[in-house]
Design a protein around this motif. Structure first.
Motif, PDB file in Angstrom:
ATOM      1  N   CYS A 105     119.625  86.731 -73.541  1.00  0.00           N
ATOM      2  CA  CYS A 105     120.628  88.871 -73.490  1.00  0.00           C
ATOM      3  C   CYS A 105     120.006  89.453 -72.701  1.00  0.00           C
ATOM      4  O   CYS A 105     119.426  89.385 -71.418  1.00  0.00           O
ATOM      5  N   LEU A 106     120.498  90.351 -72.175  1.00  0.00           N
ATOM      6  CA  LEU A 106     120.372  92.157 -70.925  1.00  0.00           C
ATOM      7  C   LEU A 106     119.944  92.830 -72.273  1.00  0.00           C
ATOM      8  O   LEU A 106     120.828  93.567 -72.884  1.00  0.00           O
ATOM      9  N   THR A 107     118.597  93.565 -72.104  1.00  0.00           N
ATOM     10  CA  THR A 107     118.538  94.466 -72.837  1.00  0.00           C
ATOM     11  C   THR A 107     116.975  95.241 -72.257  1.00  0.00           C
ATOM     12  O   THR A 107     116.388  95.285 -71.527  1.00  0.00           O
ATOM     13  N   SER A 108     116.960  96.330 -73.341  1.00  0.00           N
ATOM     14  CA  SER A 108     115.751  97.146 -72.844  1.00  0.00           C
ATOM     15  C   SER A 108     114.734  97.327 -73.675  1.00  0.00           C
ATOM     16  O   SER A 108     113.644  97.841 -73.337  1.00  0.00           O
ATOM     17  N   GLY A 109     114.627  96.294 -75.033  1.00  0.00           N
ATOM     18  CA  GLY A 109     114.075  95.844 -75.760  1.00  0.00           C
ATOM     19  C   GLY A 109     114.154  95.022 -77.119  1.00  0.00           C
ATOM     20  O   GLY A 109     114.376  94.104 -77.847  1.00  0.00           O
ATOM     21  N   ASN A 110     115.141  95.867 -77.730  1.00  0.00           N
ATOM     22  CA  ASN A 110     115.171  95.826 -78.817  1.00  0.00           C
ATOM     23  C   ASN A 110     115.854  94.751 -79.217  1.00  0.00           C
ATOM     24  O   ASN A 110     115.687  94.089 -80.616  1.00  0.00           O
ATOM     25  N   ILE A 111     117.580  94.572 -78.830  1.00  0.00           N
ATOM     26  CA  ILE A 111     117.623  93.449 -78.887  1.00  0.00           C
ATOM     27  C   ILE A 111     117.518  92.486 -78.441  1.00  0.00           C
ATOM     28  O   ILE A 111     117.612  91.422 -79.188  1.00  0.00           O
TER      29      ILE A 111
END
Length: 394
Positions: A105-111
């Motif tokens: 995934c690509l995420t800033s954190g929570n995913i």
């Protein structure tokens, strides 16, 4: 051209299988609503304990005296500390049921945290492309330390790419082709099915009624859209009689839905530059049309809030109600306050009097970033005289 793909369910069959009594007999959690989720094989319903979160009535906070019942859905109590355990729990389960050998995934954190936890439970590899902030893939923003540590603890491989979002989505396709892994952005339609379960729970917790209004901290808008779908589905199944108004809450300077709604545009507006704020998880240049459509269909709207609004809400939730939430989550209460003061929300004559805010994640997700807005650590000598003097002075 703007329609969002989704899963369709056989409502006539479901009406014969499900009723309130059957649901009430089941344990709380995501898979309580298994017939309304797109995972067929029970072996792939990976259960980390997501769902079944508290709908907290605010009883001490000053807002509670407005005459409306004010509730917060405390999604920070999910296993990895955010609402993402619901949509990612479903999407990852679907991907693995369909034969994926790993997850990315690509995420800033929570995913990333939610996906890494499911991968650990399922025993498959996980890769997280961790950004410093939503939509800032090529601007060198620092990553969230708390989320980086959490994702790494689950055993996922974590890298911070320095490329444009376009390049990263092309890389996602290559990851799937080369590794036979599932890149979760490519199964996003299934994520909204997980978000629906939040709406299901709210209705049950309010005695099989929908609230008058729901305020959702909104970045891409998938959560708001999924919630709306959940309320609509419960009404179609005959579990509730009315639908709530849906409100998006966004930070000033990252408020594409607010700008579009106030300008009466047909689609969300793309913001040229995001104004720095204390809520990176909901700071995007543009939000999804699906969320905008849900706002419009429900008769809701959009509210922009400042850092000061969110910080005041965060402190009040903790001080008065004992709920510690991330700054982006506190936007829910900040948005309710703005809407009530501005007259955007007037529900005195509505059959339902409850307002619900979605607290999307726990405060421990982003405590370091807030250290500068709280007093520095106080040291006192370990004597009663010293402690007594401190208590009197504060």
């Amino acid at each position: 051209m703007h329609e969002t793909l989704g899963v369709q369910y056989d409502l006539s069959t479901l009406k014969g299988q499900l009723d309130r009594e059957e649901l009430a007999r089941r344990p709380p959690g995501l898979w309580r609503y298994r017939e309304l989720l797109p995972v067929v094989d029970p072996a792939f319903r990976f259960d980390l304990g997501a769902g079944g979160t508290q709908l907290a009535a605010l009883t001490r906070i000053p807002d509670a005296v407005t005459g409306n019942q004010l509730f917060m859905k405390v999604e920070g109590s999910n296993p990895t500390g955010s609402f993402k355990d619901r949509p990612i729990g479903v999407a990852a389960s679907v991907a693995l049921e369909q034969g994926a050998r790993g997850l990315a995934c690509l995420t800033s954190g929570n995913i990333g945290s939610a996906m890494a936890a499911v991968a650990a439970k399922a025993g498959v590899s996980a890769l997280v492309l961790l950004l410093g902030a939503a939509g800032l893939a090529d601007q060198g923003a620092a990553v969230n330390v708390e989320k980086y540590v959490q994702i790494s603890a689950y055993g996922a491989r974590v890298v911070t790419p320095t490329s444009s979002l376009g390049q990263l989505y092309a890389l996602a396709d290559r990851i799937e082709a080369e590794l036979s892994w599932s890149f979760l952005h490519n199964v996003q339609a299934y994520q909204t099915d997980g978000d629906k379960t939040t709406a299901f729970e709210i209705c049950e917790q309010l005695g099989w009624q929908a609230p008058a209004a729901v305020f959702v901290p909104t970045g891409t808008g998938t959560n708001l859209f999924g919630l709306w779908q959940g309320f609509v589905l419960f009404k179609e199944l005959g579990f509730i009689d009315t639908l709530p108004r849906m409100f998006a809450v966004q930070p000033v300077g990252a408020d594409s839905l607010v700008a579009a709604w106030e300008a009466h545009q047909d689609i969300p507006i793309v913001i040229d530059h995001i104004k720095p704020n204390l809520a990176p998880p909901i700071s995007h240049r543009v939000s999804g049309y699906h969320a905008y459509k849900a706002m419009q269909e429900s008769g809701g709207g959009a509210v922009a809030v400042t850092d000061e609004d969110m910080l005041a809400a965060l402190k009040d939730l903790a001080t008065y109600e004992g709920i510690y939430t991330e700054m982006a989550s506190a936007a829910a209460l900040a948005g309710i306050r703005r809407a009530l003061v501005s007259g955007l929300l007037e529900i005195g004559d509505a059959p339902q009097t409850s307002i619900v805010g979605i607290l999307t994640s726990h405060g421990l997700k982003n405590s370091l970033a807030l250290a500068q807005v709280f007093p520095s650590q106080t040291y006192v000598e370990g004597t009663w005289e010293a402690l007594g003097g401190y208590l009197e002075s504060t």
